[in-house]
Each structure stands twice: as structure tokens, then as C-alpha cells.
Design a protein around this motif. Structure first.
Motif, PDB file in Angstrom:
ATOM      1  N   TRP A  16      -8.821  -2.138  -0.114  1.00 28.70           N
ATOM      2  CA  TRP A  16      -7.944  -3.128   0.517  1.00 28.70           C
ATOM      3  C   TRP A  16      -8.450  -4.542   0.243  1.00 28.70           C
ATOM      4  CZ3 TRP A  16      -3.419  -4.145   2.552  1.00 28.70           C
ATOM      5  CH2 TRP A  16      -2.615  -3.108   3.037  1.00 28.70           C
ATOM      6  N   THR A  54      -3.171   5.070  -2.772  1.00 29.85           N
ATOM      7  CA  THR A  54      -4.168   5.989  -2.212  1.00 29.85           C
ATOM      8  C   THR A  54      -3.480   7.322  -1.913  1.00 29.85           C
ATOM      9  OG1 THR A  54      -3.782   5.355   0.101  1.00 29.85           O
ATOM     10  CG2 THR A  54      -5.378   4.035  -1.142  1.00 29.85           C
ATOM     11  N   HIS A  83       0.853  -1.192   0.000  1.00 26.55           N
ATOM     12  CA  HIS A  83       0.000   0.000   0.000  1.00 26.55           C
ATOM     13  C   HIS A  83       0.885   1.236   0.000  1.00 26.55           C
ATOM     14  CE1 HIS A  83      -3.083   2.662   2.351  1.00 26.55           C
ATOM     15  NE2 HIS A  83      -2.989   3.007   1.078  1.00 26.55           N
ATOM     16  N   LEU A 129     -11.516   3.028   1.416  1.00 29.55           N
ATOM     17  CA  LEU A 129     -10.264   2.353   1.728  1.00 29.55           C
ATOM     18  C   LEU A 129     -10.484   0.882   2.037  1.00 29.55           C
ATOM     19  CD1 LEU A 129      -7.239   2.552   2.080  1.00 29.55           C
ATOM     20  CD2 LEU A 129      -7.600   3.256   4.456  1.00 29.55           C
ATOM     21  N   SER A 182       0.757   5.261  -0.116  1.00 33.13           N
ATOM     22  CA  SER A 182      -0.158   6.382   0.066  1.00 33.13           C
ATOM     23  C   SER A 182       0.592   7.691  -0.086  1.00 33.13           C
ATOM     24  CB  SER A 182      -0.827   6.311   1.445  1.00 33.13           C
ATOM     25  OG  SER A 182      -1.897   7.222   1.517  1.00 33.13           O
ATOM     26  N   GLN A 184      -3.302  10.527   1.231  1.00 30.69           N
ATOM     27  CA  GLN A 184      -3.630  10.963   2.580  1.00 30.69           C
ATOM     28  C   GLN A 184      -4.391  12.293   2.544  1.00 30.69           C
ATOM     29  OE1 GLN A 184      -2.637   9.341   5.728  1.00 30.69           O
ATOM     30  NE2 GLN A 184      -2.496   7.690   4.226  1.00 30.69           N
TER      31      GLN A 184
END
Length: 246
Positions: A194, A57, A18, A190, A20, A59
Motif C-alpha cells: 500500500w 492482491t 486496490h 500488504l 483483491s 484474499q
């Protein structure tokens, strides 16, 4: 496992890497520092045999609001600023990554942010996401694949509309145009992303690679050649899965 770069957060769990984007105060505007961190993190993902898929992704309140205009303003020209930003081929790393990519976008997905998302295999957007490709209005054309990926996913007429006007549009229109695969409520984005990335990570690597090759290479072939390409991939995969005898 988790690691932190100055502008990227890297976590690994359940076979999912992941990444971000982590400049929330700047709406994750794409900077030279982010370019360097992104390139380093993508290299780690590509080389890690425990990683089966990648989730990208952002933030804070945005996925990515485009290029960092402060860096543009400090450079001798916009062309020089943009050329410096592309000196590391992050976009090529995304294209060549031998693992499926899920992009979960929210807030603002503009310019470079949309270009990153369009290089993913599956794109999920929060229902309130705002999209735009404003480069032409700034006197440039997209330099990270935006013109080509918009054309591939949305067709020539829609691509020209979005590129020439730079207009903003929402998640539902993006889905109708084929720019994203699905939408989700912002609070569920999210978790859903995931779960999807984890399911993709469980698929045998050879099967995933063959499926992606069939789609990516077949799209550039006449239909008869594409069908032959599909059959060759299927036959190779079946041979690889035959049990040993003797």
C-alpha cells in the motif's frame, strides 16, 4: 470508497485502486466469473481520474492458485475451457493500463496468478510464497503471456526450466531470477505494498507515462534507437513542464 464484485473486492484510497481477488475458499482460482469481474474493475480503474496507481492482491491463503480446474473438468476439453476464459482480454487491459501496477503476492502464485503478477510494474512477494507455471505438464502452453514475460524477466534458460518442468520455487529464487522486485514478511506485505502504491500515485502522470514508455518500448529497440527514444521522451516532458510566458 469500496465496491464489491462477486469475485473481486475494489477499494480506493490515497489515489490507489486496490483490487483483491476474492475466492479464498478456492485459493482465488481464476474462473470465468473472476475474468468478468476483473475486466469490469480494470475498466473502472482506467477511467477513474482520481486513481494514480493500482494494487493487486489476493484474499485468504493465496494470491491465485491458477485456473479453476473444476471449470476445466466440466468443459468438453481443456482447450475449450481455456479459450472461454480468455474471451475477455484482461491481460491486454493490464498491459495497456496507463497507471503503474503493484502486485503483492503471497501463499500460492501459480499459473494464471504468476501471469497476472508478471504484468505488474512492481512485484512484492511474501517470503513464504510458492510459485509455479505448470501448464506444459498439463499438455498446454501458457496462453496469457507467461512464456513471454518469464523470458523477459528471467531470460531464456530460466524460462525454459520453469515452463518445461513446472517445478515449484520460492520467493528468494524468484527474486534472484528477476521475477519479483522484493520480498517482505507475510505480516508486513500488504502495508508495504500500500505504501509503495501510494507513493507511485503521487508521481505526476506525464512523468510516469514517459518512464514506462522508455522502458517498455526501448527494450525492443537496438540500443542506439532506444537512447534516441529516451531523449525524445525527456525533451517532450521538459517542453510540457516549461512555464508559460507572455
Amino acid at each position: 470508497m469500496s465496491a464489491s464484485f462477486p469475485t473481486i473486492i475494489y477499494e480506493k484510497s490515497r489515489g490507489v485502486a486496490h483490487l483483491s481477488l476474492n475466492r479464498p475458499q478456492q485459493l482465488n482460482a481464476y474462473s470465468i466469473a473472476m475474468r468478468d469481474d476483473f475486466a469490469q474493475a480494470l475498466r473502472a480503474v482506467a477511467e477513474d481520474s482520481e486513481v494514480g496507481s493500482l494494487l493487486i492482491t489476493g484474499q485468504g491463503r493465496a494470491f491465485c492458485a491458477g485456473a479453476d480446474l473444476n471449470e476445466f473438468g466440466a468443459a468438453p476439453s481443456q482447450v475449450i475451457a481455456r479459450n472461454v476464459r480468455w474471451q475477455r482480454d484482461v491481460w491486454g487491459q493490464l498491459i495497456d493500463l496507463p497507471k503503474p501496477i503493484v502486485a503483492a503476492v503471497h501463499g500460492y502464485c501459480i499459473g494464471s496468478g504468476l501471469e497476472i503478477a508478471l504484468l505488474a510494474d512492481v512485484r512484492i512477494a511474501a517470503e513464504d510464497t510458492v510459485f509455479s507455471m505448470p501448464e506444459v505438464r498439463l499438455g498446454m502452453i501458457p496462453a496469457a503471456g507467461g512464456s513471454q514475460t518469464l523470458f523477459q524477466h528471467g531470460g531464456p534458460s530460466r524460462a525454459l526450466d520453469l515452463l518445461l518442468t513446472g517445478r515449484r520455487f520460492g520467493a528468494l529464487e524468484a527474486m534472484r531470477m528477476g521475477l519479483i522486485s522484493r520480498t517482505a514478511p507475510a505480516q508486513e506485505l500488504l502495508g508495504r505494498a500500500w505504501d509503495l502504491a501510494a507513493r507511485l500515485a503521487e508521481i505526476p502522470y506525464g512523468l510516469l507515462a514517459a518512464m514506462r514508455a522508455a522502458l517498455r518500448h526501448g527494450a525492443d529497440m537496438p540500443i542506439t534507437e532506444a537512447l534516441q527514444h529516451e531523449r525524445r521522451l525527456a525533451a517532450t516532458l521538459n517542453l510540457d513542464r516549461q512555464p508559460e510566458t507572455g
